[in-house]
Design a protein around this motif. Sequence first.
Motif, PDB file in Angstrom:
ATOM      1  N   ALA A 122       0.754  -1.261  -0.094  1.00  0.00           N
ATOM      2  CA  ALA A 122      -0.055  -0.064  -0.050  1.00  0.00           C
ATOM      3  C   ALA A 122       0.949   1.313   0.143  1.00  0.00           C
ATOM      4  O   ALA A 122       0.285   2.404  -0.015  1.00  0.00           O
ATOM      5  N   GLY A 123       2.038   1.118  -0.018  1.00  0.00           N
ATOM      6  CA  GLY A 123       2.869   2.387   0.186  1.00  0.00           C
ATOM      7  C   GLY A 123       3.526   2.849   1.543  1.00  0.00           C
ATOM      8  O   GLY A 123       3.873   3.907   1.644  1.00  0.00           O
ATOM      9  N   LEU A 124       3.347   2.064   2.612  1.00  0.00           N
ATOM     10  CA  LEU A 124       3.543   2.324   3.890  1.00  0.00           C
ATOM     11  C   LEU A 124       4.860   1.639   4.158  1.00  0.00           C
ATOM     12  O   LEU A 124       5.305   0.627   3.852  1.00  0.00           O
ATOM     13  N   THR A 125       5.606   2.399   5.173  1.00  0.00           N
ATOM     14  CA  THR A 125       6.696   1.908   5.789  1.00  0.00           C
ATOM     15  C   THR A 125       6.363   1.043   6.970  1.00  0.00           C
ATOM     16  O   THR A 125       5.838   1.481   8.077  1.00  0.00           O
ATOM     17  N   PRO A 126       6.503  -0.317   7.056  1.00  0.00           N
ATOM     18  CA  PRO A 126       6.384  -1.152   8.174  1.00  0.00           C
ATOM     19  C   PRO A 126       7.232  -0.953   9.277  1.00  0.00           C
ATOM     20  O   PRO A 126       8.505  -0.918   8.701  1.00  0.00           O
ATOM     21  N   ILE A 127       6.873  -0.784  10.381  1.00  0.00           N
ATOM     22  CA  ILE A 127       7.940  -0.850  11.624  1.00  0.00           C
ATOM     23  C   ILE A 127       7.737  -2.065  12.254  1.00  0.00           C
ATOM     24  O   ILE A 127       6.481  -2.320  12.945  1.00  0.00           O
ATOM     25  N   VAL A 128       8.232  -3.053  12.101  1.00  0.00           N
ATOM     26  CA  VAL A 128       8.108  -4.469  12.472  1.00  0.00           C
ATOM     27  C   VAL A 128       8.911  -4.729  13.879  1.00  0.00           C
ATOM     28  O   VAL A 128      10.027  -4.593  13.944  1.00  0.00           O
ATOM     29  N   CYS A 129       7.856  -4.688  14.829  1.00  0.00           N
ATOM     30  CA  CYS A 129       8.368  -4.944  16.150  1.00  0.00           C
ATOM     31  C   CYS A 129       8.992  -6.327  16.562  1.00  0.00           C
ATOM     32  O   CYS A 129       7.994  -7.387  16.387  1.00  0.00           O
ATOM     33  N   VAL A 130       9.950  -6.640  17.460  1.00  0.00           N
ATOM     34  CA  VAL A 130      10.248  -7.960  17.943  1.00  0.00           C
ATOM     35  C   VAL A 130      10.653  -7.644  19.086  1.00  0.00           C
ATOM     36  O   VAL A 130      10.918  -6.435  19.716  1.00  0.00           O
ATOM     37  N   GLY A 131      10.751  -8.735  20.339  1.00  0.00           N
ATOM     38  CA  GLY A 131      11.095  -8.457  21.435  1.00  0.00           C
ATOM     39  C   GLY A 131      10.979  -9.930  22.243  1.00  0.00           C
ATOM     40  O   GLY A 131       9.873 -10.537  22.166  1.00  0.00           O
ATOM     41  N   GLU A 132      11.749  -9.949  23.402  1.00  0.00           N
ATOM     42  CA  GLU A 132      11.485 -11.255  24.519  1.00  0.00           C
ATOM     43  C   GLU A 132      10.760 -10.716  25.814  1.00  0.00           C
ATOM     44  O   GLU A 132      11.011  -9.748  25.788  1.00  0.00           O
ATOM     45  N   THR A 133      10.183 -11.867  26.082  1.00  0.00           N
ATOM     46  CA  THR A 133       9.370 -11.271  27.461  1.00  0.00           C
ATOM     47  C   THR A 133      10.780 -11.921  28.645  1.00  0.00           C
ATOM     48  O   THR A 133      11.786 -12.127  28.247  1.00  0.00           O
ATOM     49  N   LEU A 134      10.600 -11.128  29.861  1.00  0.00           N
ATOM     50  CA  LEU A 134      11.594 -11.376  30.761  1.00  0.00           C
ATOM     51  C   LEU A 134      11.760 -13.045  31.076  1.00  0.00           C
ATOM     52  O   LEU A 134      12.847 -13.197  31.224  1.00  0.00           O
ATOM     53  N   GLU A 135      10.703 -13.731  31.006  1.00  0.00           N
ATOM     54  CA  GLU A 135      11.112 -15.159  31.248  1.00  0.00           C
ATOM     55  C   GLU A 135      12.017 -15.725  30.165  1.00  0.00           C
ATOM     56  O   GLU A 135      12.887 -16.459  30.349  1.00  0.00           O
ATOM     57  N   GLU A 136      11.848 -15.268  28.954  1.00  0.00           N
ATOM     58  CA  GLU A 136      12.733 -15.854  27.948  1.00  0.00           C
ATOM     59  C   GLU A 136      13.969 -15.128  28.084  1.00  0.00           C
ATOM     60  O   GLU A 136      14.904 -16.040  27.599  1.00  0.00           O
ATOM     61  N   ALA A 184      23.974  -1.075  26.553  1.00  0.00           N
ATOM     62  CA  ALA A 184      24.804  -2.100  25.962  1.00  0.00           C
ATOM     63  C   ALA A 184      23.864  -3.464  25.908  1.00  0.00           C
ATOM     64  O   ALA A 184      24.154  -4.021  25.002  1.00  0.00           O
ATOM     65  N   GLU A 185      22.871  -3.470  26.429  1.00  0.00           N
ATOM     66  CA  GLU A 185      21.970  -4.716  26.570  1.00  0.00           C
ATOM     67  C   GLU A 185      21.242  -4.613  25.137  1.00  0.00           C
ATOM     68  O   GLU A 185      20.974  -5.417  24.396  1.00  0.00           O
ATOM     69  N   ALA A 186      20.855  -3.395  24.842  1.00  0.00           N
ATOM     70  CA  ALA A 186      19.950  -3.047  23.496  1.00  0.00           C
ATOM     71  C   ALA A 186      21.222  -3.396  22.349  1.00  0.00           C
ATOM     72  O   ALA A 186      20.745  -4.006  21.200  1.00  0.00           O
ATOM     73  N   GLN A 187      22.264  -2.860  22.376  1.00  0.00           N
ATOM     74  CA  GLN A 187      23.150  -2.828  21.433  1.00  0.00           C
ATOM     75  C   GLN A 187      23.310  -4.381  21.230  1.00  0.00           C
ATOM     76  O   GLN A 187      23.739  -4.786  19.839  1.00  0.00           O
ATOM     77  N   GLU A 188      23.532  -5.165  22.124  1.00  0.00           N
ATOM     78  CA  GLU A 188      23.927  -6.351  21.859  1.00  0.00           C
ATOM     79  C   GLU A 188      22.805  -7.408  21.058  1.00  0.00           C
ATOM     80  O   GLU A 188      23.219  -8.058  20.018  1.00  0.00           O
ATOM     81  N   GLY A 212      13.100   0.118  21.538  1.00  0.00           N
ATOM     82  CA  GLY A 212      11.699   0.596  22.188  1.00  0.00           C
ATOM     83  C   GLY A 212      11.782   0.065  23.507  1.00  0.00           C
ATOM     84  O   GLY A 212      11.820  -1.264  23.640  1.00  0.00           O
ATOM     85  N   GLY A 213      11.291   0.795  24.528  1.00  0.00           N
ATOM     86  CA  GLY A 213      11.107   0.172  25.807  1.00  0.00           C
ATOM     87  C   GLY A 213      11.490   1.179  26.704  1.00  0.00           C
ATOM     88  O   GLY A 213      12.763   1.257  27.196  1.00  0.00           O
ATOM     89  N   GLY A 225      23.549   6.335  20.724  1.00  0.00           N
ATOM     90  CA  GLY A 225      24.757   6.549  20.401  1.00  0.00           C
ATOM     91  C   GLY A 225      25.519   5.010  19.993  1.00  0.00           C
ATOM     92  O   GLY A 225      26.637   5.119  19.592  1.00  0.00           O
ATOM     93  N   GLN A 226      24.542   3.923  20.127  1.00  0.00           N
ATOM     94  CA  GLN A 226      25.320   2.795  20.018  1.00  0.00           C
ATOM     95  C   GLN A 226      25.141   2.356  18.586  1.00  0.00           C
ATOM     96  O   GLN A 226      24.657   3.005  17.662  1.00  0.00           O
ATOM     97  N   ALA A 227      26.262   1.743  18.195  1.00  0.00           N
ATOM     98  CA  ALA A 227      26.624   1.540  16.755  1.00  0.00           C
ATOM     99  C   ALA A 227      25.341   0.882  15.860  1.00  0.00           C
ATOM    100  O   ALA A 227      25.119   1.441  14.723  1.00  0.00           O
ATOM    101  N   ASP A 228      24.630   0.056  16.501  1.00  0.00           N
ATOM    102  CA  ASP A 228      23.434  -0.574  15.771  1.00  0.00           C
ATOM    103  C   ASP A 228      22.158  -0.041  16.088  1.00  0.00           C
ATOM    104  O   ASP A 228      21.258  -0.655  15.811  1.00  0.00           O
ATOM    105  N   ILE A 229      21.962   1.157  16.906  1.00  0.00           N
ATOM    106  CA  ILE A 229      20.794   1.706  17.171  1.00  0.00           C
ATOM    107  C   ILE A 229      20.498   2.716  16.180  1.00  0.00           C
ATOM    108  O   ILE A 229      21.092   3.887  16.622  1.00  0.00           O
ATOM    109  N   ASP A 230      19.619   2.672  15.515  1.00  0.00           N
ATOM    110  CA  ASP A 230      19.313   3.828  14.584  1.00  0.00           C
ATOM    111  C   ASP A 230      18.199   4.753  15.089  1.00  0.00           C
ATOM    112  O   ASP A 230      17.558   5.580  14.348  1.00  0.00           O
TER     113      ASP A 230
END
Length: 258
Positions: A122-136, A184-188, A212-213, A225-230
């Motif tokens: 449709a011409g939209l940019t999807p922002i695809v969310c991924v993420g783990e729970t605390l237990e995971e 550091a956790e996010a960058q990993e 996000g979070g 400021g992390q290398a892979d966080i845009d």
Amino acid sequence: MSKRRAKWVVGNWKMNGRLAENEALLQALASGGEAYSDVHIGVCVPTPYLAQAESLLKGAMVAWGVQDISAHPQGAYTGEVSAEMAVDFGATLAIVGHSERRAYHAESSELVAVKAQRALQAGLTPIVCVGETLEERESGATQDIVGAQLDAVLARLAEHELARIIVAYEPVWAIGTGKSATAAEAQEVHAFLRARLVAKSAAIADVPLLYGGSVKPENAEALFGQADIDGGLIGGASLKSLDFLAICAAAQAVSSAR
Ligand code: PGA
């Protein structure tokens, strides 16, 4: 200049807002956003307020979008909103697979991949969310979980489609809890996701990876400021114009330092 130099700051209002308060917030973003020309700024609003976002943000440096779309183009799907309907109101962004949709509406990674593809068609940019729970996370399964969530999208979309997506890593335990992942956790995890993209194709190495979070003015600069966080997908702090614009300022500071 790397394609990834410019940061993204996208608000996710969730099911918050009313006409009068939205007006003040959108006006503040429309005028305040002008100062951050190195940042892609966006807000994903509740669908009934798309027209309001369009009228108040048109011509400003702030894009707008939705928080979910139907997997179907049209038809007998009571209550659903199609990607094309969002496009009718000037939307350019669509969050898909937010953990609240996965948890409360049983959305599978395969369905999320279909929605991402529908958004693109449709011409939209999807922002695809991924993420783990605390237990995971505590059981050491973070990479398996986010890897599988990303793989569903990598498997369905063609390379030219993948080149147009955004991915947001949102650890479920950090959403709305005030407890952000450390930089550091996010960058990993971001480095892991980047490697997964590159393993699929070098052509998609520059897909923006947002965190996000519990992003706040106080932690935004360290995260961005992390290398892979845009950039960031911002929930609670996107409802307050001063906080959201302060996060945009952090993104601008990091972008211009590169
Ligand atoms: P939060 O939400 O910033 O309120 O933690 C982020 C999100 O769910 O996108």
